[in-house]
Scaffold this motif. Structure first.
Motif, PDB file in Angstrom:
ATOM      1  N   ASN A   1       0.891  -1.195  -0.064  1.00  0.00           N
ATOM      2  CA  ASN A   1       0.069   0.067  -0.106  1.00  0.00           C
ATOM      3  C   ASN A   1       0.835   1.195   0.144  1.00  0.00           C
ATOM      4  OD1 ASN A   1      -1.929   2.088   0.562  1.00  0.00           O
ATOM      5  ND2 ASN A   1      -3.080   1.063   2.027  1.00  0.00           N
ATOM      6  N   LEU A   2       1.084   1.842  -1.088  1.00  0.00           N
ATOM      7  CA  LEU A   2       1.928   2.883  -1.334  1.00  0.00           C
ATOM      8  C   LEU A   2       0.986   4.120  -1.410  1.00  0.00           C
ATOM      9  CD1 LEU A   2       4.676   4.407  -1.967  1.00  0.00           C
ATOM     10  CD2 LEU A   2       4.008   4.271  -4.640  1.00  0.00           C
ATOM     11  N   LYS A   3       1.353   5.136  -0.512  1.00  0.00           N
ATOM     12  CA  LYS A   3      -0.009   6.201  -0.245  1.00  0.00           C
ATOM     13  C   LYS A   3      -0.118   6.734  -1.675  1.00  0.00           C
ATOM     14  CE  LYS A   3      -0.857   9.783   3.016  1.00  0.00           C
ATOM     15  NZ  LYS A   3      -0.228  10.618   4.179  1.00  0.00           N
ATOM     16  N   ARG A   4      -1.315   6.870  -2.029  1.00  0.00           N
ATOM     17  CA  ARG A   4      -1.852   7.509  -3.190  1.00  0.00           C
ATOM     18  C   ARG A   4      -0.907   7.208  -4.454  1.00  0.00           C
ATOM     19  NH1 ARG A   4      -1.872  11.891   0.508  1.00  0.00           N
ATOM     20  NH2 ARG A   4      -0.108  12.912  -0.587  1.00  0.00           N
ATOM     21  N   ALA A   5      -0.358   5.960  -4.227  1.00  0.00           N
ATOM     22  CA  ALA A   5       0.233   5.363  -5.535  1.00  0.00           C
ATOM     23  C   ALA A   5       1.522   6.095  -5.690  1.00  0.00           C
ATOM     24  CB  ALA A   5      -0.619   5.096  -6.634  1.00  0.00           C
ATOM     25  N   GLY A   6       2.147   7.005  -4.952  1.00  0.00           N
ATOM     26  CA  GLY A   6       2.996   8.018  -5.112  1.00  0.00           C
ATOM     27  C   GLY A   6       2.531   8.978  -5.972  1.00  0.00           C
ATOM     28  N   TYR A   7       1.122   9.558  -5.961  1.00  0.00           N
ATOM     29  CA  TYR A   7       0.725  10.602  -6.760  1.00  0.00           C
ATOM     30  C   TYR A   7       1.015  11.969  -6.125  1.00  0.00           C
ATOM     31  CZ  TYR A   7      -2.604  13.714  -9.085  1.00  0.00           C
ATOM     32  OH  TYR A   7      -3.337  14.670  -9.767  1.00  0.00           O
ATOM     33  N   ASN A   8       1.552  12.928  -6.742  1.00  0.00           N
ATOM     34  CA  ASN A   8       1.854  13.998  -6.088  1.00  0.00           C
ATOM     35  C   ASN A   8       0.679  14.975  -6.400  1.00  0.00           C
ATOM     36  OD1 ASN A   8       3.001  16.762  -5.759  1.00  0.00           O
ATOM     37  ND2 ASN A   8       5.139  15.893  -5.688  1.00  0.00           N
ATOM     38  N   ARG A   9       0.264  15.462  -5.524  1.00  0.00           N
ATOM     39  CA  ARG A   9      -0.933  16.373  -5.931  1.00  0.00           C
ATOM     40  C   ARG A   9      -0.571  17.590  -6.422  1.00  0.00           C
ATOM     41  NH1 ARG A   9      -4.237  15.231  -0.195  1.00  0.00           N
ATOM     42  NH2 ARG A   9      -5.367  13.335  -0.783  1.00  0.00           N
ATOM     43  N   THR A  10       0.482  18.287  -5.938  1.00  0.00           N
ATOM     44  CA  THR A  10       0.928  19.319  -6.660  1.00  0.00           C
ATOM     45  C   THR A  10       1.459  19.503  -8.082  1.00  0.00           C
ATOM     46  OG1 THR A  10       1.991  20.145  -4.589  1.00  0.00           O
ATOM     47  CG2 THR A  10       2.816  21.302  -6.122  1.00  0.00           C
ATOM     48  N   THR A  11       2.161  18.504  -8.391  1.00  0.00           N
ATOM     49  CA  THR A  11       2.689  18.340  -9.842  1.00  0.00           C
ATOM     50  C   THR A  11       1.623  17.514 -10.697  1.00  0.00           C
ATOM     51  OG1 THR A  11       3.878  16.168  -9.301  1.00  0.00           O
ATOM     52  CG2 THR A  11       5.115  18.431  -9.024  1.00  0.00           C
ATOM     53  N   ARG A  12       0.826  16.613 -10.274  1.00  0.00           N
ATOM     54  CA  ARG A  12       0.042  15.626 -10.855  1.00  0.00           C
ATOM     55  C   ARG A  12       0.457  14.795 -11.700  1.00  0.00           C
ATOM     56  NH1 ARG A  12      -5.509  19.273 -12.946  1.00  0.00           N
ATOM     57  NH2 ARG A  12      -5.833  20.143 -10.865  1.00  0.00           N
ATOM     58  N   VAL A  13       1.850  14.266 -10.871  1.00  0.00           N
ATOM     59  CA  VAL A  13       2.555  13.391 -11.521  1.00  0.00           C
ATOM     60  C   VAL A  13       2.705  11.950 -10.527  1.00  0.00           C
ATOM     61  CG1 VAL A  13       4.862  12.785 -12.600  1.00  0.00           C
ATOM     62  CG2 VAL A  13       3.771  14.790 -13.112  1.00  0.00           C
ATOM     63  N   HIS A  14       2.849  10.965 -11.009  1.00  0.00           N
ATOM     64  CA  HIS A  14       3.000   9.670 -10.098  1.00  0.00           C
ATOM     65  C   HIS A  14       4.360   9.581 -10.063  1.00  0.00           C
ATOM     66  CE1 HIS A  14      -1.255   8.565 -11.170  1.00  0.00           C
ATOM     67  NE2 HIS A  14      -1.275   7.988 -10.004  1.00  0.00           N
ATOM     68  N   GLU A  15       5.079   9.405  -9.017  1.00  0.00           N
ATOM     69  CA  GLU A  15       6.565   9.320  -8.771  1.00  0.00           C
ATOM     70  C   GLU A  15       6.634   7.640  -8.566  1.00  0.00           C
ATOM     71  OE1 GLU A  15       6.910  11.827  -5.162  1.00  0.00           O
ATOM     72  OE2 GLU A  15       6.980  13.588  -6.541  1.00  0.00           O
ATOM     73  N   HIS A  16       6.685   7.202  -9.733  1.00  0.00           N
ATOM     74  CA  HIS A  16       6.800   5.455  -9.724  1.00  0.00           C
ATOM     75  C   HIS A  16       7.990   5.204  -9.056  1.00  0.00           C
ATOM     76  CE1 HIS A  16       3.162   5.457 -11.949  1.00  0.00           C
ATOM     77  NE2 HIS A  16       3.626   6.113 -12.930  1.00  0.00           N
ATOM     78  N   ASP A  17       9.096   5.833  -8.998  1.00  0.00           N
ATOM     79  CA  ASP A  17      10.287   5.492  -8.330  1.00  0.00           C
ATOM     80  C   ASP A  17       9.800   5.328  -6.886  1.00  0.00           C
ATOM     81  OD1 ASP A  17       9.665   8.259  -7.913  1.00  0.00           O
ATOM     82  OD2 ASP A  17      11.787   8.468  -7.015  1.00  0.00           O
ATOM     83  N   LYS A  18       8.922   5.631  -6.203  1.00  0.00           N
ATOM     84  CA  LYS A  18       8.635   5.291  -4.788  1.00  0.00           C
ATOM     85  C   LYS A  18       7.955   3.765  -4.716  1.00  0.00           C
ATOM     86  CE  LYS A  18       7.580  10.056  -3.197  1.00  0.00           C
ATOM     87  NZ  LYS A  18       6.302  10.569  -2.658  1.00  0.00           N
ATOM     88  N   LEU A  19       7.210   3.399  -5.811  1.00  0.00           N
ATOM     89  CA  LEU A  19       6.797   1.923  -5.821  1.00  0.00           C
ATOM     90  C   LEU A  19       7.925   1.168  -6.109  1.00  0.00           C
ATOM     91  CD1 LEU A  19       4.591   0.129  -6.050  1.00  0.00           C
ATOM     92  CD2 LEU A  19       4.307   0.521  -8.456  1.00  0.00           C
ATOM     93  N   ALA A  20       8.731   1.406  -6.810  1.00  0.00           N
ATOM     94  CA  ALA A  20       9.870   0.682  -7.189  1.00  0.00           C
ATOM     95  C   ALA A  20      10.702   0.434  -5.946  1.00  0.00           C
ATOM     96  CB  ALA A  20      10.876   1.130  -8.277  1.00  0.00           C
ATOM     97  N   ALA A  21      10.996   1.277  -5.132  1.00  0.00           N
ATOM     98  CA  ALA A  21      11.547   1.306  -3.881  1.00  0.00           C
ATOM     99  C   ALA A  21      11.016   0.583  -2.779  1.00  0.00           C
ATOM    100  CB  ALA A  21      11.924   2.680  -3.088  1.00  0.00           C
ATOM    101  N   MET A  22       9.537   0.500  -2.794  1.00  0.00           N
ATOM    102  CA  MET A  22       8.658  -0.480  -2.021  1.00  0.00           C
ATOM    103  C   MET A  22       8.962  -1.795  -2.236  1.00  0.00           C
ATOM    104  SD  MET A  22       4.842   0.476  -0.441  1.00  0.00           S
ATOM    105  CE  MET A  22       4.445  -0.112   1.009  1.00  0.00           C
ATOM    106  N   LEU A  23       9.081  -2.180  -3.788  1.00  0.00           N
ATOM    107  CA  LEU A  23       8.920  -3.386  -4.100  1.00  0.00           C
ATOM    108  C   LEU A  23      10.351  -3.987  -4.076  1.00  0.00           C
ATOM    109  CD1 LEU A  23       6.547  -3.142  -7.076  1.00  0.00           C
ATOM    110  CD2 LEU A  23       5.914  -3.968  -4.558  1.00  0.00           C
ATOM    111  N   ALA A  24      11.316  -3.229  -3.862  1.00  0.00           N
ATOM    112  CA  ALA A  24      12.777  -3.700  -3.850  1.00  0.00           C
ATOM    113  C   ALA A  24      13.044  -4.733  -3.045  1.00  0.00           C
ATOM    114  CB  ALA A  24      13.782  -2.414  -3.513  1.00  0.00           C
ATOM    115  N   PRO A  25      12.747  -4.947  -1.773  1.00  0.00           N
ATOM    116  CA  PRO A  25      13.054  -6.235  -1.208  1.00  0.00           C
ATOM    117  C   PRO A  25      12.587  -7.411  -1.692  1.00  0.00           C
ATOM    118  CG  PRO A  25      12.075  -4.295   0.352  1.00  0.00           C
ATOM    119  CD  PRO A  25      11.756  -3.874  -1.104  1.00  0.00           C
ATOM    120  N   LEU A  26      11.591  -7.380  -2.554  1.00  0.00           N
ATOM    121  CA  LEU A  26      11.432  -8.769  -3.340  1.00  0.00           C
ATOM    122  C   LEU A  26      12.309  -9.121  -4.231  1.00  0.00           C
ATOM    123  CD1 LEU A  26       7.556  -8.225  -3.972  1.00  0.00           C
ATOM    124  CD2 LEU A  26       8.445  -9.303  -2.004  1.00  0.00           C
ATOM    125  N   GLU A  27      13.060 -10.357  -3.887  1.00  0.00           N
ATOM    126  CA  GLU A  27      13.890 -10.911  -4.713  1.00  0.00           C
ATOM    127  C   GLU A  27      13.586 -11.337  -6.008  1.00  0.00           C
ATOM    128  OE1 GLU A  27      16.344 -13.668  -2.534  1.00  0.00           O
ATOM    129  OE2 GLU A  27      17.008 -11.973  -0.987  1.00  0.00           O
TER     130      GLU A  27
END
Length: 304
Positions: free
Chosen positions: A14-40
């Motif tokens: 559960n990544l908060k708001r899918a990394g969506y930045n309300r100011t820029t209206r852009v999804h920061e997908h690198d946050k999702l990548a970082a969250m999933l990083a522990p999965l080998e």
């Protein structure tokens, strides 16, 4: 048709708001990548509880297409000529939840989880809304990414638990943010829930995950999850004996992100694979998240 058991890797994040930045209206997908990083290894079934603005927008590039490309490339190995090998051809389905943009999404590797039918919200049976029927090792399963609405309070959570609980009558693998916990021995439960909500400056959170007792005090709500599991579900953390909270606020941390399997399924959890993953960048302002990822393997027997 295979005659051997299949190991299915499942994960819920559960990544908060899918990394969506309300100011820029852009999804920061690198946050999702970082969250999933522990999965080998790439999960065969990935449940993302908040797929904010993945659909229903005119954003360019399309957020859902970006996420599918990201997921497909996270677990690849570059070849000597720079090409990537082992990309996962993920397919994704985003739920429809009226009145909410923080909707759950289900992503599967179709080579292992073979999609058959997606049931949209407008279907005839509410119980099947936002469910994917898929074939896994010769068996038909129901899969659903859950994000129970905590703002509906105890009554609403109980209603959602009762409705989803009834799918235990079929082969089913659910996961996501259930927004409530159970009373199982070892579970984190607070008798002073109201006071804790006050202490963290969020008194409105009382009814989101709590129950008001006759004396006017608030305790952690457990009845909804207890009732859900009693319909005939196994919870991966409970099977593993691991009750690590999955939310990150120390004073109100609860185990609400779960992977559950209907007990009638020709499958079982491998308790040794259950894990609650610390976010690699947790605590940094740019990547702070209030949930931890959970993963577990499911052993699915071969169909006769």
């Amino acid at each position: 048709m295979t005659d051997t058991a299949l190991r299915l890797r499942a994960a819920t994040a559960n990544l908060k708001r899918a990394g969506y930045n309300r100011t820029t209206r852009v999804h920061e997908h690198d946050k999702l990548a970082a969250m999933l990083a522990p999965l080998e290894q790439a999960p065969h079934a990935l449940y993302l509880s908040e797929c904010t603005h993945y659909t229903g927008t005119s954003y360019d590039p399309d957020p859902l297409e970006e996420v599918l490309r990201l997921l497909g490339s996270l677990w690849t190995n570059p070849g000597p000529d720079g090409r990537k090998f082992g990309e996962v051809p993920y397919r994704g389905w985003i739920s429809e939840v009226p009145g909410s943009v923080n909707v759950p999404g289900l992503f599967v590797d179709p080579r292992t989880v073979q999609p058959r039918t997606w049931y949209p919200l407008a279907g005839r049976r509410t119980q099947l809304a936002n469910i994917l029927t898929a074939t896994i090792n010769g068996h038909r399963f129901r899969l659903k990414c859950v994000h129970w609405n905590g703002s509906r309070g105890e009554t609403g959570l109980t209603e959602q638990a009762n409705q989803d609980g009834q799918v235990a009558s079929e082969n089913a693998l659910y996961a996501g943010d259930f927004n409530t916990t159970s009373s199982a021995k070892g579970e984190t439960v607070y008798e002073d829930w109201g006071a804790r909500c006050d202490r963290v400056g969020r008194p409105w959170m009382r009814s989101q995950k709590g129950t008001r007792r006759p004396d006017g005090t608030w305790a952690t709500l457990t009845g909804a999850m207890d009732g859900f599991l009693e319909h005939g579900w196994w919870d991966a953390g409970q099977v593993a004996g691991d009750f690590t909270p999955t939310t990150t606020e120390p004073d109100t941390a609860l185990r609400i992100d779960r992977i559950v399997l209907s007990q009638r399924s020709p499958a079982r959890f491998d308790p040794d694979t259950y894990a609650v993953h610390q976010h690699p960048l947790l605590g940094k302002d740019a990547t702070k998240n209030d949930h931890l990822m959970v993963s577990a393997d499911v052993i699915v027997e071969a169909a006769a």
